[in-house]
Scaffold this motif. Structure first.
Motif, mmCIF file in Angstrom:
data_model
loop_
_atom_site.group_PDB
_atom_site.id
_atom_site.type_symbol
_atom_site.label_atom_id
_atom_site.label_comp_id
_atom_site.label_asym_id
_atom_site.label_seq_id
_atom_site.Cartn_x
_atom_site.Cartn_y
_atom_site.Cartn_z
ATOM 1 N N ARG A 62 -13.918 -6.178 2.333
ATOM 2 C CA ARG A 62 -12.646 -5.789 2.916
ATOM 3 C C ARG A 62 -11.813 -7.022 3.191
ATOM 4 O O ARG A 62 -12.313 -8.036 3.648
ATOM 5 C CB ARG A 62 -12.868 -5.061 4.238
ATOM 6 C CG ARG A 62 -13.379 -3.663 4.052
ATOM 7 C CD ARG A 62 -13.463 -2.938 5.351
ATOM 8 N NE ARG A 62 -12.231 -3.102 6.107
ATOM 9 C CZ ARG A 62 -12.076 -2.683 7.340
ATOM 10 N NH1 ARG A 62 -13.041 -2.090 7.952
ATOM 11 N NH2 ARG A 62 -10.941 -2.868 7.972
ATOM 12 N N ASN A 63 -10.573 -6.875 2.913
ATOM 13 C CA ASN A 63 -9.639 -7.931 3.232
ATOM 14 C C ASN A 63 -9.289 -7.793 4.711
ATOM 15 O O ASN A 63 -8.688 -6.809 5.126
ATOM 16 C CB ASN A 63 -8.393 -7.805 2.350
ATOM 17 C CG ASN A 63 -7.439 -8.942 2.558
ATOM 18 O OD1 ASN A 63 -7.698 -9.836 3.363
ATOM 19 N ND2 ASN A 63 -6.334 -8.919 1.851
ATOM 20 N N ILE A 64 -9.676 -8.745 5.499
ATOM 21 C CA ILE A 64 -9.472 -8.667 6.939
ATOM 22 C C ILE A 64 -7.991 -8.812 7.281
ATOM 23 O O ILE A 64 -7.501 -8.226 8.224
ATOM 24 C CB ILE A 64 -10.305 -9.738 7.650
ATOM 25 C CG1 ILE A 64 -11.783 -9.462 7.410
ATOM 26 C CG2 ILE A 64 -10.016 -9.761 9.137
ATOM 27 C CD1 ILE A 64 -12.689 -10.554 7.880
ATOM 28 N N TYR A 65 -7.289 -9.571 6.502
ATOM 29 C CA TYR A 65 -5.897 -9.861 6.792
ATOM 30 C C TYR A 65 -4.982 -8.903 6.051
ATOM 31 O O TYR A 65 -4.390 -9.221 5.040
ATOM 32 C CB TYR A 65 -5.581 -11.308 6.414
ATOM 33 C CG TYR A 65 -6.519 -12.281 7.086
ATOM 34 C CD1 TYR A 65 -6.413 -12.531 8.443
ATOM 35 C CD2 TYR A 65 -7.523 -12.902 6.380
ATOM 36 C CE1 TYR A 65 -7.286 -13.396 9.080
ATOM 37 C CE2 TYR A 65 -8.394 -13.773 6.989
ATOM 38 C CZ TYR A 65 -8.268 -14.011 8.344
ATOM 39 O OH TYR A 65 -9.133 -14.868 8.963
ATOM 40 N N LEU A 66 -4.891 -7.678 6.578
ATOM 41 C CA LEU A 66 -4.035 -6.670 5.976
ATOM 42 C C LEU A 66 -2.654 -6.743 6.620
ATOM 43 O O LEU A 66 -2.530 -7.027 7.817
ATOM 44 C CB LEU A 66 -4.615 -5.276 6.184
ATOM 45 C CG LEU A 66 -5.973 -4.985 5.556
ATOM 46 C CD1 LEU A 66 -6.454 -3.610 5.972
ATOM 47 C CD2 LEU A 66 -5.895 -5.088 4.050
ATOM 48 N N SER A 67 -1.661 -6.437 5.845
ATOM 49 C CA SER A 67 -0.320 -6.392 6.405
ATOM 50 C C SER A 67 -0.178 -5.118 7.241
ATOM 51 O O SER A 67 -1.034 -4.227 7.220
ATOM 52 C CB SER A 67 0.721 -6.419 5.284
ATOM 53 O OG SER A 67 0.697 -5.203 4.582
ATOM 54 N N TYR A 68 0.918 -5.018 7.950
ATOM 55 C CA TYR A 68 1.160 -3.853 8.804
ATOM 56 C C TYR A 68 1.171 -2.568 7.980
ATOM 57 O O TYR A 68 0.537 -1.579 8.350
ATOM 58 C CB TYR A 68 2.488 -4.027 9.547
ATOM 59 C CG TYR A 68 2.877 -2.835 10.360
ATOM 60 C CD1 TYR A 68 2.266 -2.584 11.584
ATOM 61 C CD2 TYR A 68 3.835 -1.936 9.910
ATOM 62 C CE1 TYR A 68 2.603 -1.479 12.338
ATOM 63 C CE2 TYR A 68 4.180 -0.834 10.651
ATOM 64 C CZ TYR A 68 3.568 -0.609 11.864
ATOM 65 O OH TYR A 68 3.899 0.494 12.599
ATOM 66 N N GLU B 28 -0.206 -2.002 5.047
ATOM 67 C CA GLU B 28 -1.543 -1.724 4.515
ATOM 68 C C GLU B 28 -2.449 -1.149 5.599
ATOM 69 O O GLU B 28 -3.266 -0.263 5.328
ATOM 70 C CB GLU B 28 -2.156 -2.986 3.924
ATOM 71 C CG GLU B 28 -1.473 -3.455 2.653
ATOM 72 C CD GLU B 28 -1.924 -4.842 2.234
ATOM 73 O OE1 GLU B 28 -2.433 -5.609 3.087
ATOM 74 O OE2 GLU B 28 -1.766 -5.154 1.050
ATOM 75 N N ARG B 29 -2.330 -1.647 6.825
ATOM 76 C CA ARG B 29 -3.127 -1.097 7.930
ATOM 77 C C ARG B 29 -2.767 0.353 8.201
ATOM 78 O O ARG B 29 -3.639 1.183 8.463
ATOM 79 C CB ARG B 29 -2.917 -1.928 9.203
ATOM 80 C CG ARG B 29 -3.688 -3.202 9.244
ATOM 81 C CD ARG B 29 -3.746 -3.766 10.658
ATOM 82 N NE ARG B 29 -2.482 -3.744 11.376
ATOM 83 C CZ ARG B 29 -1.615 -4.739 11.444
ATOM 84 N NH1 ARG B 29 -1.860 -5.863 10.831
ATOM 85 N NH2 ARG B 29 -0.503 -4.627 12.134
#
Length: 149
Positions: free
Chosen positions: A36-42, A44-45
């Motif tokens: 999982r990409n921990i650094y998702l944009s707003y 994407e979250r």
């Protein structure tokens, strides 16, 4: 000499058959972990909130709904015809055509009527308890349209 050769051949045959009859030890497969990409944009979250891993998970969510929650879902479907209704974790997400959540509705069974409104990550959350009226949903729909959803 003939007896020695016979014993040698007999021993190889018995050993070969015995080796094949043993159950093989299977190597345990390491459980697959999702990267999982921990650094998702707003955005994407927000989309990840309503995304199901599989169709089986989506169907399981539908099967877990109680009778009153199913009725509430039908009321939502009739009110929000231009949106998609997505059920995840006993919450009803109203999503637009791009599967971006516009609002979150929760329904809880109870004896006292209760209707609350809150915000979660900038998305309005509407909590209903023991209310099964389309008028209340219509009011919230008008409120969403007035706020620009």
């Amino acid at each position: 000499m003939g007896l020695a050769i016979f014993c040698l051949i007999f021993g190889f045959t018995v050993g070969y058959l015995w080796r094949d009859s043993r159950p093989e030890k299977r190597q345990k497969e390491a459980p697959k972990t999702k990267a999982r990409n921990i650094y998702l944009s707003y955005n994407e979250r927000q989309r990840a909130k309503i995304r199901h891993q599989s169709d089986a998970e989506r169907i399981r969510e539908l099967n877990l709904l109680s009778t009153n929650e199913s009725k509430f879902m039908r009321l939502l479907q009739h009110q929000f015809t231009e949106y998609k209704i997505i059920i995840k974790d006993k919450r009803f997400y109203i999503a637009d055509q791009d599967y971006y959540p516009v609002a979150i509705f929760e329904y809880r069974d109870g004896t006292k009527e209760l209707r609350l409104q809150d915000k979660e990550d900038g998305i309005p959350v509407f909590l209903y308890k023991a209310i099964l009226s389309s008028e209340a949903l219509e009011e919230d729909k008008l409120l969403l349209k007035a706020n620009g959803a």
